[in-house]
Design a protein around this motif. Structure first.
Motif, mmCIF file in Angstrom:
data_model
loop_
_atom_site.group_PDB
_atom_site.id
_atom_site.type_symbol
_atom_site.label_atom_id
_atom_site.label_comp_id
_atom_site.label_asym_id
_atom_site.label_seq_id
_atom_site.Cartn_x
_atom_site.Cartn_y
_atom_site.Cartn_z
ATOM 1 N N LYS A 241 -0.152 -11.708 -8.226
ATOM 2 C CA LYS A 241 -0.597 -10.787 -9.284
ATOM 3 C C LYS A 241 -1.739 -11.378 -10.100
ATOM 4 C CE LYS A 241 2.825 -7.518 -10.899
ATOM 5 N NZ LYS A 241 3.844 -7.243 -11.916
ATOM 6 N N GLU A 242 -1.602 -12.663 -10.458
ATOM 7 C CA GLU A 242 -2.654 -13.329 -11.234
ATOM 8 C C GLU A 242 -3.972 -13.346 -10.466
ATOM 9 O OE1 GLU A 242 0.364 -16.633 -13.064
ATOM 10 O OE2 GLU A 242 -1.503 -17.347 -12.140
ATOM 11 N N LEU A 243 -3.875 -13.726 -9.176
ATOM 12 C CA LEU A 243 -5.075 -13.828 -8.355
ATOM 13 C C LEU A 243 -5.727 -12.459 -8.178
ATOM 14 C CD1 LEU A 243 -3.693 -16.357 -5.764
ATOM 15 C CD2 LEU A 243 -5.574 -16.783 -7.335
ATOM 16 N N GLN A 244 -4.907 -11.436 -8.093
ATOM 17 C CA GLN A 244 -5.448 -10.080 -7.955
ATOM 18 C C GLN A 244 -6.308 -9.727 -9.164
ATOM 19 O OE1 GLN A 244 -2.562 -6.786 -7.895
ATOM 20 N NE2 GLN A 244 -3.974 -5.769 -6.499
ATOM 21 N N ALA A 245 -5.792 -10.039 -10.363
ATOM 22 C CA ALA A 245 -6.527 -9.725 -11.587
ATOM 23 C C ALA A 245 -7.813 -10.545 -11.677
ATOM 24 C CB ALA A 245 -5.641 -9.983 -12.799
ATOM 25 N N GLU A 246 -7.722 -11.833 -11.323
ATOM 26 C CA GLU A 246 -8.885 -12.717 -11.415
ATOM 27 C C GLU A 246 -9.994 -12.366 -10.440
ATOM 28 O OE1 GLU A 246 -6.446 -16.681 -12.308
ATOM 29 O OE2 GLU A 246 -8.091 -16.921 -10.877
ATOM 30 N N MET A 247 -9.588 -12.069 -9.183
ATOM 31 C CA MET A 247 -10.578 -11.921 -8.126
ATOM 32 C C MET A 247 -10.841 -10.466 -7.763
ATOM 33 S SD MET A 247 -9.141 -15.079 -5.774
ATOM 34 C CE MET A 247 -10.508 -15.118 -4.601
ATOM 35 N N GLY A 248 -10.171 -9.547 -8.462
ATOM 36 C CA GLY A 248 -10.365 -8.124 -8.174
ATOM 37 C C GLY A 248 -9.930 -7.732 -6.778
ATOM 38 N N LEU A 249 -8.826 -8.311 -6.319
ATOM 39 C CA LEU A 249 -8.371 -8.062 -4.948
ATOM 40 C C LEU A 249 -7.630 -6.744 -4.827
ATOM 41 C CD1 LEU A 249 -6.812 -11.594 -4.411
ATOM 42 C CD2 LEU A 249 -8.998 -10.817 -3.507
ATOM 43 N N SER A 250 -7.667 -6.185 -3.621
ATOM 44 C CA SER A 250 -6.823 -5.032 -3.309
ATOM 45 C C SER A 250 -5.794 -5.497 -2.294
ATOM 46 C CB SER A 250 -7.652 -3.904 -2.692
ATOM 47 O OG SER A 250 -8.802 -3.688 -3.471
ATOM 48 N N TYR A 251 -4.543 -5.221 -2.572
ATOM 49 C CA TYR A 251 -3.479 -5.653 -1.668
ATOM 50 C C TYR A 251 -2.882 -4.483 -0.895
ATOM 51 C CZ TYR A 251 -3.058 -10.148 -4.194
ATOM 52 O OH TYR A 251 -3.272 -11.373 -4.747
ATOM 53 N N LEU A 252 -2.716 -4.692 0.397
ATOM 54 C CA LEU A 252 -1.846 -3.821 1.173
ATOM 55 C C LEU A 252 -0.594 -4.648 1.402
ATOM 56 C CD1 LEU A 252 -2.032 -1.004 2.764
ATOM 57 C CD2 LEU A 252 -2.105 -2.446 4.775
ATOM 58 N N PHE A 253 0.498 -4.244 0.790
ATOM 59 C CA PHE A 253 1.672 -5.091 0.697
ATOM 60 C C PHE A 253 2.785 -4.498 1.556
ATOM 61 C CE2 PHE A 253 5.116 -7.398 -1.208
ATOM 62 C CZ PHE A 253 4.549 -8.533 -1.729
ATOM 63 N N ILE A 254 3.083 -5.176 2.657
ATOM 64 C CA ILE A 254 4.101 -4.665 3.565
ATOM 65 C C ILE A 254 5.434 -5.307 3.256
ATOM 66 C CG2 ILE A 254 4.815 -4.531 5.973
ATOM 67 C CD1 ILE A 254 1.826 -4.641 6.632
ATOM 68 N N THR A 255 6.461 -4.507 3.062
ATOM 69 C CA THR A 255 7.747 -5.091 2.719
ATOM 70 C C THR A 255 8.869 -4.113 3.017
ATOM 71 O OG1 THR A 255 9.038 -6.094 0.937
ATOM 72 C CG2 THR A 255 7.627 -4.281 0.343
ATOM 73 N N HIS A 256 10.075 -4.657 3.134
ATOM 74 C CA HIS A 256 11.223 -3.768 3.240
ATOM 75 C C HIS A 256 12.063 -3.853 1.965
ATOM 76 C CE1 HIS A 256 12.807 -7.650 4.620
ATOM 77 N NE2 HIS A 256 13.879 -7.260 3.975
ATOM 78 N N ASP A 257 11.612 -4.685 1.022
ATOM 79 C CA ASP A 257 12.395 -4.913 -0.189
ATOM 80 C C ASP A 257 11.881 -4.026 -1.325
ATOM 81 O OD1 ASP A 257 13.674 -5.821 -2.471
ATOM 82 O OD2 ASP A 257 13.711 -7.897 -1.774
ATOM 83 N N LEU A 258 12.642 -2.985 -1.621
ATOM 84 C CA LEU A 258 12.170 -2.013 -2.602
ATOM 85 C C LEU A 258 12.219 -2.543 -4.030
ATOM 86 C CD1 LEU A 258 13.860 0.694 -0.617
ATOM 87 C CD2 LEU A 258 11.592 1.073 -1.519
ATOM 88 N N ARG A 259 12.940 -3.651 -4.223
ATOM 89 C CA ARG A 259 12.940 -4.242 -5.566
ATOM 90 C C ARG A 259 11.612 -4.919 -5.834
ATOM 91 N NH1 ARG A 259 18.473 -7.437 -4.722
ATOM 92 N NH2 ARG A 259 17.634 -7.362 -2.624
#
Lengths: 274, 277
Positions: free
Chosen positions: A203-221
């Motif tokens: 999350k921190e790196l996303q804010a700093e570097m302006g990243l866009s994440y495609l986040f694959i997961t099965h954990d809805l939490r």
């Protein structure tokens, strides 16, 4: 590409991918399995899109097709306003720098014979970014940013714990300053204490570097904590998509409701009612 | 409530380094009809505790202390005597449903093995009992002749459960039985285990690292950290009013489905505070 879509950094349109699978006891027969059946997704700049679904729902296939790591049978992928199918090999390779991936298994995704410094710096070398000294400096800065030390650059992957190895994987992806990072179950192999650290780091790196994440997961939490938008997949199809809040508080599809009610740790009565 | 298992001052150490305590002075008591969850991170000694009970520790490790099962000290039993208990009075379920089954034998045969060995059942009586077990774990009885590869992951885990409960054990040990499964399947398997535990009045020792699973299935909770029990008690107390700073820090790391809680990184400050005191 129209003007209103300009904030969308990565778009997949009507993607279709069919696998041929052997069937029957001795594998003499074949059958077609649709891993992606007319799937469209779009990832907004600086935001996180979570792709959720059970095993076999096609979420990893979707990621690989979007990153052009795998050919697909239909549809197109647009990255920053360019249809990737129109690029030649050379241009596509240049584009890859902007689309990086963090893998699930921090044990299997690092070459055991390479030092951490080589692993993290390799991308810079391949893409010919900077001279040797600049590459070294960038690599070291990235290692420190993800919570490792300059000394760690001369160690091998087996000298690190699972959480530290995942930090190495993140450093390798981010040292190229990509636009889009695909995270394929990046925390599902980690202890819950480490999981929280890695999620916060991402999350921190996303804010700093302006990243866009495609986040694959099965954990809805995990999704609730990291994503802005969610795509729910089942058997190669998008069942439902939308803002996180909307999906969690007012799911439209039975399948989404079923997934939400299966999250462990809710009151048993609530689960039975669902 | 009758006491099924009582562990006292259990230590597990490598034979080559007897001063390294991988499990350190663990004590716990399990009662019939109750589920006790052991939670902890990797390396906290939760699996080693379970393996000690079953007498399945690696040869490089040794256990000391007493493990009393229905009044019998398991640590003093010979391997042969232990074999009579394992699978008959103590059932076991492991994490991977893919690797725990033999791919070249039918599931009916594999479930029947324990019944033939421990109870001496044969032929029609054996088959009838296996079919009843399949039904009990929610698999149609006509799957008797199926091979493991013809079943889904959840069905395979149901077969493993059928094997574990075949001889109606007094104690069921489940080591992360749902970690490899999808959430919807996980919910079904947890429900099945809970029902079986109640119906057969078993004591269940359930190992997991998922606090969500704990809150769904546990009666009592034991929290382990670096080989030691740092906190134990009934589920509601441990989950809602944890006393030990480690439990508090660990619970703070768990993301909630409502997204209300702010995620915190693991805080080890208490460790240093404890060392300084």
């Amino acid at each position: 590409m129209s003007q209103e879509n300009s904030k969308e950094v990565l778009i997949g349109r009507n993607l279709v991918k069919t696998y041929t699978q052997r069937s029957g006891r001795f594998g003499f027969g074949t059958k077609q399995v649709k891993a992606l059946d007319d799937v469209s997704v779009s990832l907004k700049a600086g935001s996180t899109l979570a792709v959720v679904g059970e095993s076999g729902s096609g979420k990893s296939t979707l990621a690989r097709c979007l990153l052009q790591l795998q050919p697909f049978d239909g549809g197109e992928v647009w990255f920053q306003g360019t249809n990737l199918a129109t690029l030649d090999k050379e241009a596509l390779r240049g584009m890859r720098r902007h689309m990086q991936m963090v893998f699930q298994d921090p044990f299997a995704s690092l070459n055991p014979r390479m030092k951490v410094g080589e692993i993290v710096g390799e991308g810079l070398l391949i893409h010919g970014l900077g001279n040797a000294a600049e590459r070294e400096e960038k690599m070291l800065r990235m290692l420190q940013r993800v919570g490792l030390t300059a000394d760690d650059a001369s160690k091998y992957p087996h000298q690190f714990s699972g959480g530290q190895r995942q930090r190495i994987g993140i450093a390798r992806a981010l040292v190229l300053e990509p636009k889009v990072v695909v995270c394929d179950e990046p925390v599902s192999a980690l202890d819950v204490s480490i999981q929280a650290q890695i999620l916060l780091l991402l999350k921190e790196l996303q804010a700093e570097m302006g990243l866009s994440y495609l986040f694959i997961t099965h954990d809805l939490r995990v999704v609730r904590h990291i994503a802005n938008e969610v795509v729910v997949m089942q058997q190669g199809k998008v069942m439902e998509s939308g803002e996180v809040e909307q999906i969690y508080t007012a799911p439209q599809q039975d399948y989404t409701r079923q997934l939400l009610s299966a999250i462990p740790g809710q009151q048993k009565a609530a689960r039975k009612a669902a | 409530m009758s006491e099924i298992l009582k562990i006292q001052s259990l230590n597990v150490t490598p034979k080559s380094a007897p001063s390294r305590l991988l499990v350190n002075n663990v004590a716990l008591t399990l009662e019939a009809g109750k589920t006790t969850c052991i939670v902890g991170e990797s390396g906290s000694g939760k699996s080693l505790t379970a393996l000690s009970v079953m007498g399945l520790l690696s040869k490089q490790l040794q256990a000391s202390g007493s493990i009393s099962f229905q009044g019998q000290d398991l640590t003093r039993l010979s391997e042969q005597a232990m074999q009579k208990i394992r699978g008959a009075k103590i059932g076991m379920i492991f994490q991977e449903p893919m690797t725990s089954l033999n791919p070249v034998l039918t599931v009916g045969y594999q479930i029947g093995e324990a019944l033939a060995t421990h109870l001496g059942l044969k032929n029609a009586a054996l088959k009838a009992r296996v079919e009843a077990l399949l039904e009990q774990v929610g698999i149609p009885a006509d799957r008797y002749g199926s091979y493991p590869d013809e079943l889904s992951g959840g069905q395979r885990q149901r077969v493993i459960i059928a094997m574990a409960i075949a001889c109606e054990p007094a104690l069921l040990i489940a080591d992360e039985p749902t970690t490899a499964l999808d959430v919807t399947v996980q919910a079904q398997i947890l429900k099945l285990l809970d029902e079986l535990k109640t119906r057969m009045n078993m004591a269940m020792l359930f190992i997991t690292h998922d606090f969500g699973v704990v809150s769904d299935i546990a009666d009592d909770v034991i929290v382990m950290f670096r080989g030691e029990i740092v906190e134990a008690g009934d589920k509601n107390t441990v989950l809602t009013k944890p006393l030990h700073p480690y439990t508090q820090a660990l619970l703070a790391c768990v993301p909630d489905a409502e997204g209300k809680k702010k995620l915190k990184p693991m805080d080890y400050a208490w460790l240093n505070a404890g060392a300084a005191a």
